[in-house]
Design an enzyme around this catalytic site. Structure first.
Site, PDB file in Angstrom:
ATOM      1  CE  LYS A 252      -6.582   0.325   1.678  1.00  0.00           C
ATOM      2  NZ  LYS A 252      -7.137  -0.050   2.991  1.00  0.00           N
TER       3      LYS A 252
ATOM      4  CD  GLU B 253      -2.740   1.440   2.396  1.00  0.00           C
ATOM      5  OE1 GLU B 253      -3.606   2.329   2.384  1.00  0.00           O
ATOM      6  OE2 GLU B 253      -2.536   0.711   3.390  1.00  0.00           O
TER       7      GLU B 253
END
Length: 297
Positions: free
Chosen positions: A215, A178
């Site tokens: 993400k 992420e």
């Protein structure tokens, strides 16, 4: 791969739906509780604060609205070590809700350098992954932060993410990488293009059996991440809401084919502790349906 792990991988990789991000850590918990209507006078120490947030999370996951539309949930470590309805949290999610349990494993952000924040060192990562795997957790999540279109900063963020991802894969878990791009970044479009190229290079360097998830902030350019979504080493690409209000986040997400939501604040928007169960379940159901529709668009 165990039978449970294979079933979780199939659910995570193939089913329509989205990820509920329920992983607020110590720093972001008071803000999340305040939005829910629980103020700081409701606890006297950190344990009391986490009791309050666990009650908030329990109400979310035990609601009848929290159903097959939610394919996975990201937990904070203290949540993983607690129970839902008398059963260990991750096991309960999988066995009761058919919801794949994931775990936040980073230790927060290091000071800003080159317009970005890499993660703080994480010497205990392998040990945490071993504990998580024993508790039926399928994968992990770790967050870096990009505030500027600075190639050196973005390269450092991505390099560290892949380095830690390989450590996690070594423990039998599937990492979510992420590298969040701040939605207020001055040249967000440029930063996202640099990030996309760096992520693609990192993915191309993985072995065939090194599978990750990504993400990412919803990009300014629709379908910018199409090549990442199609990559053989990527199980799923998910979107963070990044501070956008839910309706705006849903509208932006729906324009990005193959990307599903992993929302936190946008999921719980409008929920308060004082609501009756009937009212709470109605609002949560509407929230889940809106995010689900955007995720399968």
């Amino acid at each position: 791969m165990s039978e449970v792990n294979a079933a979780q991988k199939k659910r995570m990789g193939e089913d329509g739906g989205f990820i509920a991000a329920l992983d607020q850590s110590g720093g972001s918990t008071p803000k999340a509780l305040a939005a829910y209507g629980v103020t700081s006078d409701a606890w006297t120490d950190e344990t009391g604060m986490f009791d309050q947030v666990h009650a908030m999370r329990t109400r979310i996951v035990t609601s009848p609205a929290f159903d097959k539309r939610v394919v996975a949930a990201i937990l904070f470590e203290k949540t993983m070590d607690r129970d839902f309805e008398g059963k260990p949290a991750a096991q309960w999610l999988w066995e009761v809700k058919n919801c794949v349990p994931l775990l936040k494993v980073d230790k927060g952000l290091a000071p800003e350098e080159n317009g970005c924040q890499i993660m703080k060192p994480n010497p205990g990562l392998e040990e945490l992954c071993k504990r998580a795997a024993a508790k039926m957790v399928f994968g992990t999540k770790m967050r870096s932060f990009i505030k500027a279109n600075n190639e050196a900063g973005i390269k450092a963020v991505v390099a560290q993410q892949f380095e830690d991802a390989k450590r996690i894969i070594g423990e039998g878990l599937c990492p979510i990488i992420e590298p969040e791009v701040d939605i207020n970044t001055e040249d967000k479009d440029g930063a996202e293009k640099v990030l996309c190229a760096e992520l693609l290079a990192g993915l191309n360097a993985l072995a065939d059996d090194q599978i990750v998830m990504l993400k990412l902030t919803i990009p300014n350019q629709d379908n910018l991440y199409a090549d990442l979504i199609a990559h053989k080493n990527v199980l799923r690409v998910v979107a963070l809401s990044g501070g956008y209000p839910r309706d705006e986040a849903n509208a932006k997400l729906a324009k990005n084919k193959g990307m599903i939501a992993s929302f936190s604040r946008a999921l719980t928007e409008g929920l308060t502790v004082s609501m009756s169960d009937e009212e709470y379940n109605k609002v949560l159901n509407e929230s889940i349906q809106g995010i689900y529709d955007a995720s399968i668009a």
